[in-house]
Design a protein around this motif. Structure first.
Motif, mmCIF file in Angstrom:
data_model
loop_
_atom_site.group_PDB
_atom_site.id
_atom_site.type_symbol
_atom_site.label_atom_id
_atom_site.label_comp_id
_atom_site.label_asym_id
_atom_site.label_seq_id
_atom_site.Cartn_x
_atom_site.Cartn_y
_atom_site.Cartn_z
ATOM 1 N N GLY A 12 -9.690 12.257 -2.995
ATOM 2 C CA GLY A 12 -9.452 10.868 -2.625
ATOM 3 C C GLY A 12 -8.489 10.207 -3.599
ATOM 4 N N LYS A 13 -8.566 8.909 -3.674
ATOM 5 C CA LYS A 13 -7.599 8.147 -4.458
ATOM 6 C C LYS A 13 -7.998 8.068 -5.932
ATOM 7 C CE LYS A 13 -6.819 5.533 -0.270
ATOM 8 N NZ LYS A 13 -7.720 6.482 0.435
ATOM 9 N N PRO A 14 -7.047 8.276 -6.835
ATOM 10 C CA PRO A 14 -7.390 8.259 -8.261
ATOM 11 C C PRO A 14 -7.858 6.894 -8.747
ATOM 12 C CG PRO A 14 -5.007 8.366 -7.956
ATOM 13 C CD PRO A 14 -5.626 8.593 -6.606
ATOM 14 N N CYS A 15 -7.406 5.814 -8.086
ATOM 15 C CA CYS A 15 -7.813 4.482 -8.543
ATOM 16 C C CYS A 15 -9.321 4.272 -8.392
ATOM 17 C CB CYS A 15 -7.064 3.389 -7.773
ATOM 18 S SG CYS A 15 -7.399 3.352 -5.984
ATOM 19 N N ASN A 16 -9.965 5.076 -7.537
ATOM 20 C CA ASN A 16 -11.412 4.949 -7.353
ATOM 21 C C ASN A 16 -12.211 5.729 -8.377
ATOM 22 O OD1 ASN A 16 -11.090 3.342 -5.056
ATOM 23 N ND2 ASN A 16 -11.027 5.124 -3.683
ATOM 24 N N ARG A 17 -11.521 6.588 -9.134
ATOM 25 C CA ARG A 17 -12.242 7.458 -10.057
ATOM 26 C C ARG A 17 -11.852 7.251 -11.520
ATOM 27 N NH1 ARG A 17 -13.609 12.216 -7.579
ATOM 28 N NH2 ARG A 17 -14.377 12.937 -9.592
ATOM 29 N N ILE A 18 -10.855 6.402 -11.755
ATOM 30 C CA ILE A 18 -10.444 6.092 -13.123
ATOM 31 C C ILE A 18 -11.049 4.760 -13.502
ATOM 32 C CG2 ILE A 18 -8.507 5.576 -14.627
ATOM 33 C CD1 ILE A 18 -8.653 8.481 -13.998
ATOM 34 N N LYS A 19 -11.910 4.755 -14.472
ATOM 35 C CA LYS A 19 -12.606 3.523 -14.896
ATOM 36 C C LYS A 19 -12.209 3.131 -16.299
ATOM 37 C CE LYS A 19 -14.834 3.469 -11.011
ATOM 38 N NZ LYS A 19 -14.539 2.480 -9.986
ATOM 39 N N PRO B 202 0.805 -1.234 0.000
ATOM 40 C CA PRO B 202 0.000 0.000 0.000
ATOM 41 C C PRO B 202 0.830 1.272 0.000
ATOM 42 C CG PRO B 202 0.177 -0.800 2.234
ATOM 43 C CD PRO B 202 0.922 -1.797 1.376
ATOM 44 N N ASN B 203 2.174 1.138 0.017
ATOM 45 C CA ASN B 203 3.060 2.304 0.044
ATOM 46 C C ASN B 203 3.427 2.715 -1.376
ATOM 47 O OD1 ASN B 203 3.340 2.266 2.996
ATOM 48 N ND2 ASN B 203 4.379 0.323 2.618
ATOM 49 N N SER B 204 2.404 2.835 -2.193
ATOM 50 C CA SER B 204 2.566 3.052 -3.621
ATOM 51 C C SER B 204 2.322 4.513 -3.979
ATOM 52 C CB SER B 204 1.587 2.150 -4.379
ATOM 53 O OG SER B 204 0.317 2.121 -3.747
ATOM 54 N N ILE B 205 2.455 4.826 -5.276
ATOM 55 C CA ILE B 205 2.135 6.178 -5.731
ATOM 56 C C ILE B 205 0.712 6.526 -5.332
ATOM 57 C CG2 ILE B 205 1.722 7.595 -7.780
ATOM 58 C CD1 ILE B 205 4.139 6.202 -9.066
ATOM 59 N N CYS B 206 -0.237 5.632 -5.627
ATOM 60 C CA CYS B 206 -1.601 5.747 -5.108
ATOM 61 C C CYS B 206 -1.591 5.065 -3.752
ATOM 62 C CB CYS B 206 -2.603 5.098 -6.059
ATOM 63 S SG CYS B 206 -4.323 5.270 -5.553
ATOM 64 N N SER B 207 -1.514 5.877 -2.700
ATOM 65 C CA SER B 207 -1.218 5.363 -1.359
ATOM 66 C C SER B 207 -2.488 5.026 -0.597
ATOM 67 C CB SER B 207 -0.415 6.410 -0.589
ATOM 68 O OG SER B 207 -0.119 5.974 0.710
ATOM 69 N N HIS B 208 -2.463 3.893 0.095
ATOM 70 C CA HIS B 208 -3.629 3.409 0.833
ATOM 71 C C HIS B 208 -3.252 3.143 2.290
ATOM 72 C CE1 HIS B 208 -6.374 2.299 -2.644
ATOM 73 N NE2 HIS B 208 -5.247 2.640 -3.254
ATOM 74 N N VAL B 209 -4.219 3.301 3.161
ATOM 75 C CA VAL B 209 -4.084 2.892 4.555
ATOM 76 C C VAL B 209 -4.690 1.504 4.690
ATOM 77 C CG1 VAL B 209 -4.849 3.327 6.909
ATOM 78 C CG2 VAL B 209 -4.108 5.226 5.489
ATOM 79 N N THR B 210 -3.951 0.595 5.323
ATOM 80 C CA THR B 210 -4.442 -0.770 5.509
ATOM 81 C C THR B 210 -4.381 -1.116 6.993
ATOM 82 O OG1 THR B 210 -2.303 -1.901 5.342
ATOM 83 C CG2 THR B 210 -3.416 -1.342 3.270
ATOM 84 N N ASN B 211 -4.821 -2.301 7.297
ATOM 85 C CA ASN B 211 -4.762 -2.789 8.681
ATOM 86 C C ASN B 211 -3.419 -3.401 9.021
ATOM 87 O OD1 ASN B 211 -7.420 -2.039 9.278
ATOM 88 N ND2 ASN B 211 -8.222 -3.916 8.350
ATOM 89 N N ASP B 212 -2.520 -3.413 8.025
ATOM 90 C CA ASP B 212 -1.193 -3.969 8.272
ATOM 91 C C ASP B 212 -0.455 -3.121 9.300
ATOM 92 O OD1 ASP B 212 -1.794 -5.768 6.320
ATOM 93 O OD2 ASP B 212 -0.699 -4.703 4.745
ATOM 94 N N MET C 256 -0.079 7.550 5.992
ATOM 95 C CA MET C 256 -0.507 8.418 4.902
ATOM 96 C C MET C 256 -1.410 7.694 3.925
ATOM 97 S SD MET C 256 0.808 11.354 5.288
ATOM 98 C CE MET C 256 1.619 11.698 6.836
ATOM 99 N N GLU C 257 -2.222 8.478 3.237
ATOM 100 C CA GLU C 257 -2.966 7.973 2.100
ATOM 101 C C GLU C 257 -3.152 9.110 1.110
ATOM 102 O OE1 GLU C 257 -7.170 7.087 2.889
ATOM 103 O OE2 GLU C 257 -6.822 7.879 4.912
ATOM 104 N N THR C 258 -3.425 8.766 -0.127
ATOM 105 C CA THR C 258 -3.638 9.795 -1.135
ATOM 106 C C THR C 258 -4.941 10.533 -0.831
ATOM 107 O OG1 THR C 258 -2.376 8.608 -2.820
ATOM 108 C CG2 THR C 258 -3.963 10.254 -3.583
ATOM 109 N N VAL C 259 -4.826 11.837 -0.639
ATOM 110 C CA VAL C 259 -5.962 12.675 -0.264
ATOM 111 C C VAL C 259 -6.565 13.360 -1.490
ATOM 112 C CG1 VAL C 259 -6.649 14.675 1.133
ATOM 113 C CG2 VAL C 259 -5.084 12.974 2.065
ATOM 114 N N PHE C 260 -5.709 13.761 -2.431
ATOM 115 C CA PHE C 260 -6.230 14.198 -3.733
ATOM 116 C C PHE C 260 -5.159 14.041 -4.794
ATOM 117 C CE2 PHE C 260 -4.597 18.460 -2.426
ATOM 118 C CZ PHE C 260 -4.006 18.906 -3.605
ATOM 119 N N SER C 261 -5.626 13.993 -6.037
ATOM 120 C CA SER C 261 -4.757 13.942 -7.210
ATOM 121 C C SER C 261 -5.114 15.116 -8.107
ATOM 122 C CB SER C 261 -4.961 12.640 -7.985
ATOM 123 O OG SER C 261 -4.685 11.516 -7.189
#
Length: 353
Positions: A346-353, A306-316, A326-331
Motif C-alpha cells: 500500500g501507500k508509504p504515507c500510511n506506514r511512516i510515523k 493526488p498525482n504525487s510520488i505517493c499516488s492516491h485515488v480520489t473522487n476527483d 493509479m495508486e501506489t500499490v507498494f513501496s
C-alpha cells in the motif's frame, strides 16, 4: 527520524528444480494467482478490448524467444500453472501482461538509486503504482536455486520476475513506458528475473541489453560495490544512462534523447512532475548515514497530490486522474550493501510515523 511500521506478510520460500519452484509458488499463493488472473482479464477487456483467450494467444507468440533465453522459465511457469490449478497459457499471459496491456493502460512508478559519493552505501528504492485491485495479489518471494544467487522479490502472484535484489548484492527497479512498440521477444518481467539471477552488475546488464526485450521499459540496476545505471530497453534500441554524483532517478518517460528517435511514447503528464520532485529530493541530500525510513519518507511525498510520488485515488474527475486510475500499490527500499530489503504494502504515507 521517521519510524517504519513493519509488514506482516509472510515470505514464501521457494526451492528445488524450476518446476518445483513454480509449483510451490502456484500452490502457496493459489488464491492470489487467481486474483491476478481476474484483474488482468478485466483490464485487458476494458483497456484493449481483447478477450482473455486473445491475450493468451498473443502471449504464446513469446514462447520461442523465452525458450532460447532461459528454458527454465518455461518449466517454472508450467509448475506454477499446475500448482495454481490453471492453464499454462494463463500464467504465460500474466508474465507477458506488460506486452499485452501497456500500450493502452498507463503505469506509474518513481524509482531512484543512491551510491557513493552521495551515500556510504548503495540504495535502490521505488514506489510501484498500478491498479489498486492488485494490492491483495502481492507476494514476497525468496527463491533459492543451486548455483544461482538467492532472490528476494516483491511481485504479483503468478509473475516470476519483478522488483527486488539478490544475495550477490544486485538489485533492480522497474518503470513502465507506455508505447505501442512490440516484438515477439522476451517479456520484460522475465528480463527482471534474469537480472535478479545475476552474480554481478555487468552480468545483469548483459541479460537485458542488445534489444532483447519485447517491449519498452526502464530497468534501474545497481549493485553492492556502488555501480548503478538506467537501462531504457526496447526490441529496437537500448540506451544506458549513468549515475551523476551518485544519483539516478526515473519515472515513466524516456530520459535518453536517442531513445526518442526510435520510440514513440504516450507520457502521463505527472511523470515529469514526479521526476522533478524526486530528483530535487536526492540532489539536495546531505546525510550519509541513511536508514530505510529516510528513503520511505522520500517515497511518501505528496507534492502535486493526488498525482504525487505517493499516488492516491480520489473522487476527483480531473483529466489526469481519470487517465491514470493509479495508486501506489507498494513501496520498496533495498540496501544492497547490507543485503536488506524492506517493503510496504500500500501507500508509504500510511506506514511512516
Amino acid at each position: 527520524m521517521s519510524r517504519l511500521l513493519p509488514n506482516v506478510d509472510t515470505v514464501l520460500t521457494l526451492s528445488g528444480t524450476s518446476y518445483e519452484i513454480g509449483f510451490k509458488h502456484g500452490s502457496l499463493a493459489k488464491e492470489q494467482v487467481h486474483s491476478s488472473l481476474q484483474t488482468y482479464e478485466k483490464l485487458f477487456k476494458e483497456t484493449s478490448g481483447i478477450s482473455w483467450k486473445e491475450a493468451c494467444n498473443k502471449a504464446l507468440l513469446h514462447v520461442s524467444a523465452i525458450e532460447k533465453y532461459n528454458a527454465n522459465y518455461m518449466k517454472e511457469m508450467e509448475g506454477l500453472a499446475k500448482g495454481a490449478a490453471v492453464q499454462f497459457e494463463d500464467i504465460l499471459a500474466l508474465n507477458a501482461r506488460s506486452e499485452i496491456a501497456l500500450s493502452t493502460a498507463p503505469d506509474g512508478c518513481t524509482s531512484f538509486a543512491l551510491t557513493k559519493p552521495k551515500t556510504s552505501k548503495t540504495w535502490l528504492a521505488q514506489n510501484w503504482d498500478w491498479k489498486g485491485a492488485q494490492i491483495d495479489s502481492l507476494v514476497h518471494l525468496e527463491i533459492q536455486q543451486d548455483t544461482l544467487p538467492t532472490v528476494q522479490m516483491i511481485t504479483e502472484a503468478g509473475i516470476i520476475g519483478k522488483i527486488g535484489c539478490n544475495s550477490a548484492g544486485v538489485g533492480v527497479c522497474l518503470n513502465a513506458l507506455v508505447t505501442n512498440t512490440w516484438q515477439p521477444k522476451v517479456p520484460i518481467h522475465l528480463g527482471l528475473r534474469a537480472i535478479l539471477e545475476s552474480e554481478s552488475f555487468e552480468e545483469a546488464i548483459s541479460k537485458v541489453d542488445r534489444n532483447q526485450m519485447a517491449s519498452p521499459a526502464h530497468f534501474l540496476i545497481a549493485s553492492k560495490p556502488g555501480d548503478a545505471a538506467s537501462l531504457e530497453v526496447s526490441p529496437i534500441h537500448t540506451a544506458r544512462i549513468e549515475a551523476t554524483n551518485g544519483t539516478l532517478v526515473h519515472t515513466n518517460h524516456l530520459c535518453s534523447t536517442e531513445m526518442r528517435d526510435f520510440i514513440r511514447e504516450e507520457v502521463v503528464p505527472n511523470s515529469y512532475s514526479r521526476f522533478d520532485t524526486i530528483r530535487n529530493q536526492v540532489k539536495d541530500l546531505k546525510e550519509k548515514a541513511l536508514e530505510a525510513e529516510d528513503l520511505f519518507h522520500f517515497l511518501s511525498n505528496h507534492d502535486n497530490y493526488p498525482n504525487s510520488i505517493c499516488s492516491h485515488v480520489t473522487n476527483d474527475t480531473d483529466e489526469e486522474s481519470a487517465l491514470t486510475g493509479m495508486e501506489t500499490v507498494f513501496s520498496i527500499v533495498m540496501n544492497l550493501t547490507d543485503n536488506k530489503l524492506s517493503w510496504i504494502k500500500g501507500k508509504p504515507c500510511n506506514r511512516i510515523k
